[in-house]
Design a protein around this motif. Sequence first.
Motif, PDB file in Angstrom:
ATOM      1  N   PHE A 475       0.835  -1.210   0.000  1.00  0.00           N
ATOM      2  CA  PHE A 475       0.000   0.000   0.000  1.00  0.00           C
ATOM      3  C   PHE A 475       0.867   1.257   0.000  1.00  0.00           C
ATOM      4  CE2 PHE A 475      -2.209   3.290   2.561  1.00  0.00           C
ATOM      5  CZ  PHE A 475      -3.303   3.527   1.728  1.00  0.00           C
ATOM      6  N   VAL A 476       1.872   1.301   0.869  1.00  0.00           N
ATOM      7  CA  VAL A 476       2.723   2.487   0.960  1.00  0.00           C
ATOM      8  C   VAL A 476       3.621   2.594  -0.274  1.00  0.00           C
ATOM      9  CG1 VAL A 476       4.445   3.703   2.338  1.00  0.00           C
ATOM     10  CG2 VAL A 476       2.647   2.395   3.483  1.00  0.00           C
ATOM     11  N   GLU A 477       4.203   1.485  -0.691  1.00  0.00           N
ATOM     12  CA  GLU A 477       5.062   1.514  -1.876  1.00  0.00           C
ATOM     13  C   GLU A 477       4.327   2.094  -3.082  1.00  0.00           C
ATOM     14  OE1 GLU A 477       6.290  -2.543  -2.265  1.00  0.00           O
ATOM     15  OE2 GLU A 477       8.289  -2.144  -1.405  1.00  0.00           O
ATOM     16  N   ASP A 508      11.280  -0.937   8.510  1.00  0.00           N
ATOM     17  CA  ASP A 508      11.822  -0.137   7.412  1.00  0.00           C
ATOM     18  C   ASP A 508      10.749   0.758   6.796  1.00  0.00           C
ATOM     19  OD1 ASP A 508      10.499  -2.413   6.450  1.00  0.00           O
ATOM     20  OD2 ASP A 508      11.677  -2.492   4.605  1.00  0.00           O
ATOM     21  N   VAL A 509       9.517   0.258   6.739  1.00  0.00           N
ATOM     22  CA  VAL A 509       8.423   1.071   6.195  1.00  0.00           C
ATOM     23  C   VAL A 509       8.180   2.294   7.084  1.00  0.00           C
ATOM     24  CG1 VAL A 509       5.975   1.128   5.570  1.00  0.00           C
ATOM     25  CG2 VAL A 509       7.347  -0.919   5.090  1.00  0.00           C
ATOM     26  N   MET A 510       8.197   2.079   8.398  1.00  0.00           N
ATOM     27  CA  MET A 510       7.942   3.173   9.338  1.00  0.00           C
ATOM     28  C   MET A 510       9.189   4.016   9.581  1.00  0.00           C
ATOM     29  SD  MET A 510       4.859   2.340   9.581  1.00  0.00           S
ATOM     30  CE  MET A 510       4.433   3.833  10.457  1.00  0.00           C
ATOM     31  N   LYS A 577       3.781   7.547   2.072  1.00  0.00           N
ATOM     32  CA  LYS A 577       4.269   8.040   3.349  1.00  0.00           C
ATOM     33  C   LYS A 577       3.707   7.188   4.480  1.00  0.00           C
ATOM     34  CE  LYS A 577       4.915  12.894   2.045  1.00  0.00           C
ATOM     35  NZ  LYS A 577       4.576  14.306   2.373  1.00  0.00           N
ATOM     36  N   ALA A 578       4.544   6.981   5.491  1.00  0.00           N
ATOM     37  CA  ALA A 578       4.144   6.218   6.671  1.00  0.00           C
ATOM     38  C   ALA A 578       4.358   7.078   7.905  1.00  0.00           C
ATOM     39  CB  ALA A 578       4.952   4.925   6.765  1.00  0.00           C
ATOM     40  N   TYR A 579       3.263   7.357   8.616  1.00  0.00           N
ATOM     41  CA  TYR A 579       3.305   8.154   9.839  1.00  0.00           C
ATOM     42  C   TYR A 579       3.224   7.222  11.044  1.00  0.00           C
ATOM     43  CZ  TYR A 579       2.115  12.257   6.942  1.00  0.00           C
ATOM     44  OH  TYR A 579       2.097  13.254   6.005  1.00  0.00           O
TER      45      TYR A 579
END
Length: 668
Positions: A475-477, A508-510, A577-579
Amino acid sequence: MGVKFDRLCYGGDYNPDQWLECPEILEEDIRLMKKAHVNTVSLGIFAWAKLEPEEGVYDFEWMEKIINHLYENGIYVFLATPSGARPHWLADRYPEVLRVNEMRQKNIFGQRHNHCYTSPIYRQKVRQINMKLAERFGDHPGVLMWHISNEYGGECHCPLCQSAFRGWLKKKYNNDIKEVNRKWNTAFWSHDYQNFDQIESPTPLGETSIHGLVLDWKRFVSDQTIDFCKAEIQALRDAGNHKPVTTNLMYNFSTINYHEMAKVLDVVSWDNYPQWHKGPERLVAMDNGMQHDIMRTLKKEPFILMESCPGPTNWQSVSKLKRPGMLETASLQAVAHGSDSVMYFQIRKGRGGFEKFHGALIDHYGKEDERTYQECKEVGADLEQIDELKHANVKADVAVIYDWENRWAVEEAQGPRNKGMFYKETVEKHYYAFRKLGLNVDLPDMTQDLDGYKIVVAPMLYMFRAGFEEKVRKFVENGGTFIMTYWSGVVDENDLCVLGGTPGGLMDVMGLRSTEIDALYDGETNVVKAVVGDVSYQCERFCQLVDVKTAEPLFVYGEDFYAGTPAMTVNEFGKGKAYYICADAEQKFFDNVYEEIVTKAGVERPLKQPVPEGIEVCTRQSKDAEYVFIQNFNKVSTAFKPELDGAEVLFGEVTGEMKPFSTIILKR
């Protein structure tokens, strides 16, 4: 799309079996229902004793007369299977059907749902009467749908259920007791099992400390209840009837995984009893709206509001009257969030028993010059006025994850707080912030896809399951905006702690690693301060500490030994983006921060103008139109004039101010 009826259904639970000796009342009921625009009733929900007064002796004549008479007068039926309350003869002759509680005490006859979902005898007797009903009424043109049982719930710890639980575990763990010990970490306190026969359901008399056992028992209870529902439906199908089926779900009900229950139903329905006027109506409306949206998200289709109360709800702590206008607004709120019905419990008040003072369309007084009846009549007319929007669906760009199994695990975790983890309340904070912007919000669980959303929020997602980590990564990618909070990604689906760092699989995503979490005492607070600008907010209950890798801090803590460390971060990953929100901040924090995130994510709001507090905005979309619901949940008139932008006013008045508990519906 799922089930489509040719009307917005309006009516409620009708119990003529309580009035068979009063034919003049049954005749008057028809007149009063027609005058109030009622077009649908739920029938036979607790009628087993009248349908089968003795074992194998059936009396369906009275029901056939009622269904025929209703149909002749344009009133259709959701016909119930009667398993929600068994007759006395059944419990007397087959005591195995009665439940056993966690203390291993067997119930005596009484109450509703006092029956074992595992009992072969109970299943057999339910199957028999369901098939008889299907054979007699399944093809009746007045029967729209099957209402399976009523408000499934509860658990049984009898020997039959213990055996079924062991069988469920054998299937799940490939008959390998060593695998059970590994997945449950039974080495703790030297609680290894040597064989499946040693396993008992959790009880204060024995084992409650093995969280894997507790979690699997909750899964079993949910699965067994759903299996019972499936068996009820199969009886109808085996009798040759294929009309759609539903069962009425409940508010904030954690015992059954409703996402799994929804898979066996053709349409979702639920029973809605908010405590209006107990607190600010705008807050009750938000909570109520979230429950509507949970039900809608189960199938992402219109649902049925099966029960609501036109007057005081007698079983609540205070049986509060609804202020004038509240019934109309509450009813239309259900439609705004995706309901294709407004149904009440009940059509006529019973003379005796537990719910004799529960609100109804027809009071004990029995005449139409009664306030509640007149308001119900008005709601019926409203639904006929807006009937064109039936089947219109709700499309959401935002999803807030709400997961039943995660909730079970959070509430059993024994840390970081044993008194109040506030999972539901945590989800609500995020939901409310988006709803205040007028955005539709889905509330999927971790098994559902994230495709199609622009923003996905995962509040307190302590447990990761169903490959959720990979869904988030993708989803983020691909450009999505993902928001995660404290106490997330801590354990796997067996409630075993993740090794090597958390949030498991998403560090790594966050762009960070969670290190410690500080649980605050009741009344203790901290502060989160913006890195840029002079903005700060209070926080309570939880403060997560993180080790930032590639993420950028947006807020930092203002107090305690971790003052100056990150309290909110953002990390760019792929196209998205990951918050990460580290603290349980006050509502204003989420309101302000999410407004900015929504703008950056390109999510369009249905009304461009600012909306005053207490006014709720929802949209439904058909193939040809979008319907914008604007509702005032304030007790006072509120200055607000929606900009039409070419839309027509389908319902209500646009004058420059909205009266208390009023609704406007725009069509564009």
